[in-house]
Design a protein around this motif. Structure first.
Motif, PDB file in Angstrom:
ATOM      1  N   ARG A   3      23.401 -28.802-109.710  1.00 22.14           N
ATOM      2  CA  ARG A   3      22.003 -29.216-109.571  1.00 22.14           C
ATOM      3  C   ARG A   3      21.793 -30.161-108.388  1.00 22.14           C
ATOM      4  O   ARG A   3      20.726 -30.172-107.775  1.00 22.14           O
ATOM      5  CB  ARG A   3      21.522 -29.865-110.870  1.00 22.14           C
ATOM      6  CG  ARG A   3      21.443 -28.902-112.056  1.00 22.14           C
ATOM      7  CD  ARG A   3      21.145 -29.655-113.346  1.00 22.14           C
ATOM      8  NE  ARG A   3      21.034 -28.785-114.492  1.00 22.14           N
ATOM      9  CZ  ARG A   3      22.066 -28.355-115.220  1.00 22.14           C
ATOM     10  NH1 ARG A   3      23.313 -28.706-114.873  1.00 22.14           N
ATOM     11  NH2 ARG A   3      21.872 -27.580-116.270  1.00 22.14           N
ATOM     12  N   ASP A  48       8.136 -36.459-106.754  1.00 18.22           N
ATOM     13  CA  ASP A  48       8.848 -35.625-107.722  1.00 18.22           C
ATOM     14  C   ASP A  48      10.354 -35.688-107.514  1.00 18.22           C
ATOM     15  O   ASP A  48      11.138 -35.677-108.479  1.00 18.22           O
ATOM     16  CB  ASP A  48       8.375 -34.173-107.607  1.00 18.22           C
ATOM     17  CG  ASP A  48       6.946 -33.982-108.069  1.00 18.22           C
ATOM     18  OD1 ASP A  48       6.402 -34.897-108.714  1.00 18.22           O
ATOM     19  OD2 ASP A  48       6.364 -32.921-107.766  1.00 18.22           O
ATOM     20  N   MET A  49      10.783 -35.758-106.267  1.00 21.25           N
ATOM     21  CA  MET A  49      12.221 -35.786-105.990  1.00 21.25           C
ATOM     22  C   MET A  49      12.832 -37.131-106.364  1.00 21.25           C
ATOM     23  O   MET A  49      13.998 -37.201-106.774  1.00 21.25           O
ATOM     24  CB  MET A  49      12.483 -35.444-104.529  1.00 21.25           C
ATOM     25  CG  MET A  49      12.129 -33.998-104.195  1.00 21.25           C
ATOM     26  SD  MET A  49      12.722 -33.483-102.579  1.00 21.25           S
ATOM     27  CE  MET A  49      11.788 -34.561-101.515  1.00 21.25           C
ATOM     28  N   LEU A  73      18.771 -30.246-104.991  1.00 23.41           N
ATOM     29  CA  LEU A  73      17.962 -31.439-104.772  1.00 23.41           C
ATOM     30  C   LEU A  73      18.278 -32.074-103.417  1.00 23.41           C
ATOM     31  O   LEU A  73      17.367 -32.516-102.700  1.00 23.41           O
ATOM     32  CB  LEU A  73      18.212 -32.437-105.908  1.00 23.41           C
ATOM     33  CG  LEU A  73      17.356 -33.696-105.922  1.00 23.41           C
ATOM     34  CD1 LEU A  73      15.866 -33.347-105.961  1.00 23.41           C
ATOM     35  CD2 LEU A  73      17.729 -34.576-107.111  1.00 23.41           C
ATOM     36  N   THR A 114      11.121 -26.712-108.197  1.00 23.36           N
ATOM     37  CA  THR A 114      11.826 -27.211-107.000  1.00 23.36           C
ATOM     38  C   THR A 114      10.843 -27.841-106.005  1.00 23.36           C
ATOM     39  O   THR A 114      10.801 -27.496-104.827  1.00 23.36           O
ATOM     40  CB  THR A 114      12.663 -26.118-106.325  1.00 23.36           C
ATOM     41  OG1 THR A 114      11.804 -25.038-105.925  1.00 23.36           O
ATOM     42  CG2 THR A 114      13.746 -25.593-107.265  1.00 23.36           C
ATOM     43  N   TYR A 131      14.958 -31.682-117.315  1.00 20.36           N
ATOM     44  CA  TYR A 131      15.228 -31.583-115.874  1.00 20.36           C
ATOM     45  C   TYR A 131      15.168 -30.125-115.433  1.00 20.36           C
ATOM     46  O   TYR A 131      14.504 -29.788-114.438  1.00 20.36           O
ATOM     47  CB  TYR A 131      16.602 -32.173-115.543  1.00 20.36           C
ATOM     48  CG  TYR A 131      16.906 -32.111-114.062  1.00 20.36           C
ATOM     49  CD1 TYR A 131      16.609 -33.188-113.240  1.00 20.36           C
ATOM     50  CD2 TYR A 131      17.463 -30.971-113.473  1.00 20.36           C
ATOM     51  CE1 TYR A 131      16.855 -33.133-111.866  1.00 20.36           C
ATOM     52  CE2 TYR A 131      17.714 -30.913-112.102  1.00 20.36           C
ATOM     53  CZ  TYR A 131      17.404 -31.992-111.314  1.00 20.36           C
ATOM     54  OH  TYR A 131      17.643 -31.930-109.953  1.00 20.36           O
ATOM     55  N   ASP A 132      15.839 -29.256-116.153  1.00 19.35           N
ATOM     56  CA  ASP A 132      15.876 -27.841-115.775  1.00 19.35           C
ATOM     57  C   ASP A 132      14.533 -27.157-115.970  1.00 19.35           C
ATOM     58  O   ASP A 132      14.241 -26.155-115.311  1.00 19.35           O
ATOM     59  CB  ASP A 132      16.933 -27.105-116.595  1.00 19.35           C
ATOM     60  CG  ASP A 132      18.347 -27.497-116.198  1.00 19.35           C
ATOM     61  OD1 ASP A 132      18.542 -27.943-115.054  1.00 19.35           O
ATOM     62  OD2 ASP A 132      19.253 -27.352-117.042  1.00 19.35           O
ATOM     63  N   ARG A 135      12.140 -29.882-112.730  1.00 18.03           N
ATOM     64  CA  ARG A 135      12.703 -29.314-111.502  1.00 18.03           C
ATOM     65  C   ARG A 135      12.555 -27.806-111.374  1.00 18.03           C
ATOM     66  O   ARG A 135      12.990 -27.232-110.372  1.00 18.03           O
ATOM     67  CB  ARG A 135      14.191 -29.690-111.414  1.00 18.03           C
ATOM     68  CG  ARG A 135      14.750 -29.714-110.010  1.00 18.03           C
ATOM     69  CD  ARG A 135      14.059 -30.703-109.111  1.00 18.03           C
ATOM     70  NE  ARG A 135      14.241 -30.400-107.680  1.00 18.03           N
ATOM     71  CZ  ARG A 135      13.335 -30.641-106.754  1.00 18.03           C
ATOM     72  NH1 ARG A 135      12.181 -31.191-107.067  1.00 18.03           N
ATOM     73  NH2 ARG A 135      13.563 -30.335-105.494  1.00 18.03           N
ATOM     74  N   ALA A 191      13.505 -36.761-109.947  1.00 15.89           N
ATOM     75  CA  ALA A 191      14.633 -35.854-110.174  1.00 15.89           C
ATOM     76  C   ALA A 191      15.961 -36.547-109.896  1.00 15.89           C
ATOM     77  O   ALA A 191      16.910 -36.457-110.688  1.00 15.89           O
ATOM     78  CB  ALA A 191      14.478 -34.601-109.307  1.00 15.89           C
TER      79      ALA A 191
END
Length: 445
Positions: free
Chosen positions: A290, A269-270, A294, A263, A255-256, A260, A273
């Motif tokens: 986080r 993509d969101m 988002l 961003t 995730y990091d 993401r 996430a």
């Protein structure tokens, strides 16, 4: 008259514009590069090239983003001002339905278009994505089955058609054929992200997490490039495999990292996430701040009207970020959407109970979460996403039953999940936790 690489006429195109169109279609097929920029160049070279404008309208409309949808409408208006061929006019009908929020009508219009123009690869892919956005597993499979006999390996784009067929087979439960077909497509076109992800879906649905990790890692150079529109979703699939094996920290690192770190503000993509961060929260991971980043990104897209599947995922982020005002805004929008569109019915019948159920879960009202989520999971396949994406509903429902002390519900759901994935560590943990609840058990009202 110029034609595309499958032989479809391109009225109004010059030779230069037709080549730019072909490159844009290949970029769309492979989810690599920038087809919008290529189509802009094609229109600059040939301003009367209506098919390029209709292609761009599909790209915008299928993004499920409000601003892009407005751009799609502008392109459609401009295209309709031109003298259109029968094939182009058929595209206009499908796009009008799509932009009106009538996804099934658009899918059916493209069914008929595809049967009349079986080599129209743009229409096949647009129809396939419309099937995905309305979660129509049958048409994901049969749209391609209807035309596949008219294709052959010597026709450009054949591997792309096979890749779409592989995903349709997977969503229909034909896992062995799906994997075989996906691998066949990739043997001919190793950059086909859709075929790659179809095989990843097979492994996810069969609970083959170790195979999934091996598959993703071995093929990473083919799907993880910076110009790859689909890379975040494939990283998401790798994260699901990690989660299924209890490797939560590795999933959080994904995730990091590639999921993401950029961003992204693309809705696709969101969605990934939100879905991953929610799952990580369910496993007990401290996701820190986080959610805030988002949630801010979702502000651009979550309108409670265009595509409720996205709004549901935005609510996950808003809940995590403590932005209750936005949760209430979307709840109100979903309740009020009575415009008569298919998307409006999705909002009220599916989006609303999902948002209510997830909100209740977050606020530790586990009885309400179970009451809302149990029935809606049986109809959630009517409004979007894949089986793998919608599994978050059942996971959250099971967790709500466990946290609420409803042993009968938790135990039954754990057995249900284990029947599908008997070797899943997460599912075995669900059953152990259910058994540990003991008696007496609470009953859902």
């Amino acid at each position: 008259m110029p034609t595309d690489r499958q032989g479809n006429a391109l009225p109004g195109a010059t030779a230069e514009a037709a080549e730019l169109y072909a490159r844009a279609l290949e970029a769309f097929n492979l989810y690599r590069g920038d087809p919008v920029a290529l189509l802009a160049q094609a229109l600059e070279a040939a301003p009367d090239f209506s098919m390029a404008r209709l292609f761009r309208a599909y790209l915008y409309a299928l993004s499920t983003e409000p601003e892009a949808t407005a751009a799609a409408r502008a392109d459609l208006v401009a295209a309709k001002a031109s003298r259109l061929s029968e094939q182009e006019a058929s595209h206009v009908v499908a796009l009008e339905h799509l932009l009106a929020g009538e996804w099934s009508a658009a899918g059916c219009a493209l069914d008929r278009h595809n049967m009349r123009y079986p080599h129209d690869l743009l229409a096949l892919q647009a129809g396939h994505l419309a099937d995905f956005y309305r979660a129509n597993a049958r048409d994901l499979r049969d749209r391609i089955a209807r035309v596949l006999p008219k294709w052959s390996p010597d026709l450009p784009g054949y591997p792309i058609v096979l890749g779409m067929y592989a995903f349709g087979l997977e969503e229909s439960g034909a896992y062995a054929r799906a994997e075989e077909t996906g691998r066949q497509a990739l043997a001919m076109q190793q950059l086909d992200c859709w075929a790659h992800h179809a095989v990843a879906h097979v492994m996810e649905m069969q609970g083959r997490a170790e195979d999934g990790i091996g598959w993703m890692i071995a093929r990473e150079p083919h799907w993880s490039g910076d110009d790859n529109f689909f890379q975040v979703h494939n990283w998401w699939h790798l994260a699901l495999c990690r989660l299924d094996l209890g490797q939560d920290k590795e999933a959080l690192a994904l995730y990091d990292g590639p999921i993401r770190q950029g961003t992204s503000t693309m809705a696709l993509d969101m969605v990934d996430a939100s879905a991953l961060l929610w799952r990580l929260q369910l496993t007990g991971q401290d996701v820190g701040t986080r959610w805030q980043e988002l949630a801010t990104a979702w502000d651009l897209h979550a309108d409670g009207r265009l595509y409720p599947f996205n709004d549901w995922h935005a609510v996950m982020a808003y809940l995590g970020a403590g932005r209750n005002d936005q949760v209430e805004r979307l709840l109100a929008a979903l309740k009020a959407d009575d415009a008569g569109r298919e998307a409006s019915a999705w909002a009220r019948q599916i989006g609303l109970p999902l948002v209510e159920g997830f909100t209740a879960f977050w606020r530790e009202d586990y009885e309400k979460a179970v009451e809302r989520l149990h029935p809606v999971r049986f109809i959630a396949n009517a409004f979007g996403g894949s089986h793998a994406q919608r599994d978050i509903i059942d996971w959250t429902l099971t967790e709500a039953a466990l946290r609420g002390g409803y042993r009968d519900v938790a135990e039954g759901l754990a057995h249900e999940r284990l029947a599908a994935k008997p070797h899943s560590p997460i599912n075995r943990t669900f059953l152990r936790r259910a058994n540990a609840l003991g008696i007496p058990q609470r009953q859902v009202a």
